[in-house]
Write a protein that holds these residues in place. Structure first.
Motif, PDB file in Angstrom:
ATOM      1  N   LEU A 263      12.581   0.555  -4.410  1.00 49.61           N
ATOM      2  CA  LEU A 263      13.211   0.509  -3.096  1.00 49.61           C
ATOM      3  C   LEU A 263      14.392  -0.455  -3.098  1.00 49.61           C
ATOM      4  CD1 LEU A 263       9.929   0.243  -0.988  1.00 49.61           C
ATOM      5  CD2 LEU A 263      11.286   2.311  -1.340  1.00 49.61           C
ATOM      6  N   TRP A 264      15.407  -0.145  -2.292  1.00 46.69           N
ATOM      7  CA  TRP A 264      16.568  -1.010  -2.133  1.00 46.69           C
ATOM      8  C   TRP A 264      16.851  -1.213  -0.650  1.00 46.69           C
ATOM      9  CZ3 TRP A 264      16.329   2.997  -5.564  1.00 46.69           C
ATOM     10  CH2 TRP A 264      16.538   2.715  -6.916  1.00 46.69           C
ATOM     11  N   PRO A 265      16.876  -2.450  -0.168  1.00 48.26           N
ATOM     12  CA  PRO A 265      17.349  -2.684   1.201  1.00 48.26           C
ATOM     13  C   PRO A 265      18.855  -2.488   1.266  1.00 48.26           C
ATOM     14  CG  PRO A 265      16.884  -4.765   0.109  1.00 48.26           C
ATOM     15  CD  PRO A 265      16.441  -3.685  -0.836  1.00 48.26           C
ATOM     16  N   VAL A 266      19.333  -1.835   2.318  1.00 49.58           N
ATOM     17  CA  VAL A 266      20.769  -1.528   2.381  1.00 49.58           C
ATOM     18  C   VAL A 266      21.417  -1.925   3.706  1.00 49.58           C
ATOM     19  CG1 VAL A 266      20.676   0.349   0.700  1.00 49.58           C
ATOM     20  CG2 VAL A 266      20.251   0.844   3.116  1.00 49.58           C
ATOM     21  N   ALA A 267      20.649  -2.476   4.654  1.00 48.92           N
ATOM     22  CA  ALA A 267      21.235  -2.811   5.956  1.00 48.92           C
ATOM     23  C   ALA A 267      22.409  -3.768   5.814  1.00 48.92           C
ATOM     24  CB  ALA A 267      20.170  -3.394   6.881  1.00 48.92           C
ATOM     25  N   GLN A 268      22.359  -4.625   4.800  1.00 55.47           N
ATOM     26  CA  GLN A 268      23.431  -5.605   4.620  1.00 55.47           C
ATOM     27  C   GLN A 268      24.752  -4.951   4.207  1.00 55.47           C
ATOM     28  OE1 GLN A 268      20.846  -5.247   2.571  1.00 55.47           O
ATOM     29  NE2 GLN A 268      21.723  -4.851   0.530  1.00 55.47           N
ATOM     30  N   ASP A 269      24.719  -3.699   3.793  1.00 56.80           N
ATOM     31  CA  ASP A 269      25.934  -3.023   3.364  1.00 56.80           C
ATOM     32  C   ASP A 269      26.726  -2.428   4.527  1.00 56.80           C
ATOM     33  OD1 ASP A 269      25.497  -3.471   0.583  1.00 56.80           O
ATOM     34  OD2 ASP A 269      24.007  -1.877   0.588  1.00 56.80           O
ATOM     35  N   PHE A 270      26.167  -2.469   5.724  1.00 53.27           N
ATOM     36  CA  PHE A 270      26.833  -1.932   6.906  1.00 53.27           C
ATOM     37  C   PHE A 270      27.398  -3.081   7.742  1.00 53.27           C
ATOM     38  CE2 PHE A 270      23.633   1.065   5.585  1.00 53.27           C
ATOM     39  CZ  PHE A 270      24.204   2.320   5.764  1.00 53.27           C
ATOM     40  N   ALA A 271      28.572  -2.869   8.313  1.00 52.27           N
ATOM     41  CA  ALA A 271      29.203  -3.904   9.129  1.00 52.27           C
ATOM     42  C   ALA A 271      28.435  -4.111  10.428  1.00 52.27           C
ATOM     43  CB  ALA A 271      30.649  -3.516   9.432  1.00 52.27           C
TER      44      ALA A 271
ATOM     45  N   TYR B 255      13.375   0.348   9.448  1.00 50.90           N
ATOM     46  CA  TYR B 255      12.365  -0.418  10.172  1.00 50.90           C
ATOM     47  C   TYR B 255      12.987  -1.181  11.347  1.00 50.90           C
ATOM     48  CZ  TYR B 255       9.054   0.518   6.436  1.00 50.90           C
ATOM     49  OH  TYR B 255       8.228   1.144   5.543  1.00 50.90           O
ATOM     50  N   GLY B 256      14.257  -0.972  11.591  1.00 52.35           N
ATOM     51  CA  GLY B 256      14.888  -1.528  12.767  1.00 52.35           C
ATOM     52  C   GLY B 256      15.631  -2.828  12.541  1.00 52.35           C
ATOM     53  N   PRO B 257      16.411  -3.251  13.558  1.00 53.47           N
ATOM     54  CA  PRO B 257      17.329  -4.373  13.386  1.00 53.47           C
ATOM     55  C   PRO B 257      16.675  -5.730  13.222  1.00 53.47           C
ATOM     56  CG  PRO B 257      17.313  -3.615  15.663  1.00 53.47           C
ATOM     57  CD  PRO B 257      16.534  -2.625  14.887  1.00 53.47           C
ATOM     58  N   LYS B 258      15.436  -5.885  13.638  1.00 56.33           N
ATOM     59  CA  LYS B 258      14.801  -7.196  13.566  1.00 56.33           C
ATOM     60  C   LYS B 258      13.929  -7.377  12.326  1.00 56.33           C
ATOM     61  CE  LYS B 258      14.836  -7.944  18.550  1.00 56.33           C
ATOM     62  NZ  LYS B 258      15.873  -8.990  18.444  1.00 56.33           N
ATOM     63  N   LYS B 259      13.835  -6.329  11.515  1.00 58.10           N
ATOM     64  CA  LYS B 259      13.049  -6.427  10.293  1.00 58.10           C
ATOM     65  C   LYS B 259      13.903  -6.993   9.156  1.00 58.10           C
ATOM     66  CE  LYS B 259       9.047  -4.634  11.474  1.00 58.10           C
ATOM     67  NZ  LYS B 259       7.771  -5.322  11.293  1.00 58.10           N
ATOM     68  N   THR B 260      13.267  -7.727   8.270  1.00 55.88           N
ATOM     69  CA  THR B 260      14.005  -8.343   7.162  1.00 55.88           C
ATOM     70  C   THR B 260      14.698  -7.287   6.318  1.00 55.88           C
ATOM     71  OG1 THR B 260      12.420 -10.160   7.099  1.00 55.88           O
ATOM     72  CG2 THR B 260      13.805  -9.844   5.154  1.00 55.88           C
ATOM     73  N   GLY B 261      13.984  -6.210   5.997  1.00 51.82           N
ATOM     74  CA  GLY B 261      14.582  -5.144   5.195  1.00 51.82           C
ATOM     75  C   GLY B 261      15.529  -4.286   6.003  1.00 51.82           C
ATOM     76  N   GLY B 262      15.221  -4.093   7.269  1.00 48.42           N
ATOM     77  CA  GLY B 262      16.064  -3.295   8.153  1.00 48.42           C
ATOM     78  C   GLY B 262      16.047  -1.828   7.803  1.00 48.42           C
ATOM     79  N   ALA B 263      16.862  -1.430   6.847  1.00 48.16           N
ATOM     80  CA  ALA B 263      16.904  -0.051   6.363  1.00 48.16           C
ATOM     81  C   ALA B 263      16.833  -0.084   4.849  1.00 48.16           C
ATOM     82  CB  ALA B 263      18.178   0.641   6.835  1.00 48.16           C
ATOM     83  N   GLN B 264      16.255   0.958   4.274  1.00 52.81           N
ATOM     84  CA  GLN B 264      16.113   0.992   2.825  1.00 52.81           C
ATOM     85  C   GLN B 264      16.097   2.428   2.341  1.00 52.81           C
ATOM     86  OE1 GLN B 264      12.394  -1.074   2.184  1.00 52.81           O
ATOM     87  NE2 GLN B 264      11.166   0.748   2.485  1.00 52.81           N
ATOM     88  N   LEU B 265      16.227   2.576   1.032  1.00 51.35           N
ATOM     89  CA  LEU B 265      16.136   3.873   0.379  1.00 51.35           C
ATOM     90  C   LEU B 265      15.346   3.691  -0.903  1.00 51.35           C
ATOM     91  CD1 LEU B 265      18.380   3.482  -2.083  1.00 51.35           C
ATOM     92  CD2 LEU B 265      19.947   3.802  -0.174  1.00 51.35           C
ATOM     93  N   GLY B 266      14.968   4.777  -1.515  1.00 55.77           N
ATOM     94  CA  GLY B 266      14.226   4.672  -2.765  1.00 55.77           C
ATOM     95  C   GLY B 266      13.281   5.833  -2.960  1.00 55.77           C
TER      96      GLY B 266
END
Length: 264
Positions: free
Chosen positions: A163-171, A127-138
């Motif tokens: 669903l799992w948000p995963v954007a925080q796992d990327f540097a 959902y992009g860099p400004k979204k709370t979830g950013g990127a997710q899988l599930g």
């Protein structure tokens, strides 16, 4: 005078030589076999030959440099679909970079298109860099086609997504919209779990997540599953400004399998 009997040694026969069985070594690892491969080679502006455009959506086209551009409001489905024996291990993989906007969301997903039993595995969606979830899988077990009624009908039926948000796992600087990553989803036909992973081209892993056990989240061997690439708009009230690249670029997509054996 009687003489004592002379003791004689009993006659013995040597036992037959028995060769000891060799100690078995470690079992050879199962080899992944390619079921589907697309490197998106071809002239700029031409459609991908192994995919077709979904009705009502824009097409995705080759950029002439070995990538597929999935632009805004584009959605395509693999022409091939697969019904595989129960026990087959499946690995769906893609190398791609997501849009850097937060006005649309893009995804690669596995669809199990049974209207009575829909199953979807989101290998990755953004959902992009400004979204709370950013990127997710599930995965999803249900499709709520009723719009704007403020009712989560799938959740009410006990078929909510996992669903799992995963954007925080990327540097920082290497988020899914900043650089290409290789995304994977592995499952066993007839199984009950999905393994999700992401790694860069050097094999450095961002995450490894396994879904909760639930056989409804895994494609069965009753109907063919397909792949989809899509890039949709978010609802206008949720669109955020910023970013300049609304397209998802896909470098390659593969489907690999390990077929079950008699001893596995």
């Amino acid at each position: 005078m009687a003489t004592a009997p002379v003791a004689t040694a009993p006659v013995t026969t040597a036992p037959p030589m028995v060769e000891s069985a060799p100690t078995p070594g470690p079992a050879a690892p199962l080899v992944w076999q390619n079921l589907f491969v697309d490197h998106f080679e071809g002239p700029v502006g031409t459609p991908a030959g192994q995919w077709h455009t979904m009705t009502g959506w824009n097409d995705a086209v080759l950029d002439g440099e070995g990538r597929l551009e999935v632009s805004r409001l584009a959605q395509i489905r693999s022409t091939s679909g697969w019904v595989l024996p129960a026990g087959t291990r499946v690995r769906v993989s893609a190398s791609l970079v997501m849009p850097d906007t937060s006005r649309n969301y893009a995804a690669i997903w596995v669809q199990h298109p049974n209207p009575a039993d829909p199953r979807e595995i989101d290998v990755i969606e953004s959902y992009g860099p400004k979204k709370t979830g950013g990127a997710q899988l599930g995965s999803h077990l249900c499709y709520d086609e009723t719009l704007d009624n403020a009712v989560d009908e799938c959740g009410a039926a006990g078929l909510a997504p996992e669903l799992w948000p995963v954007a925080q796992d990327f540097a920082d600087g290497a988020k899914p919209w900043d650089s290409y990553w290789e995304y994977h989803a592995e499952f066993t036909v007839g199984g009950d779990r999905v393994l999700f992973q992401a790694a860069d081209g050097s094999g450095n892993q961002a995450y490894s997540v396994t879904s909760n056990p639930d056989p409804r989240r895994v494609p069965s061997n009753a109907v063919p599953f397909h792949l989809r690439l899509s890039n949709k708009d978010v609802d206008p009230q949720h669109a955020l400004r910023g970013g300049s690249r609304s397209s998802m670029y896909v470098d390659w997509v593969t489907v690999e399998v390990q077929y079950p054996t008699a001893t596995s």
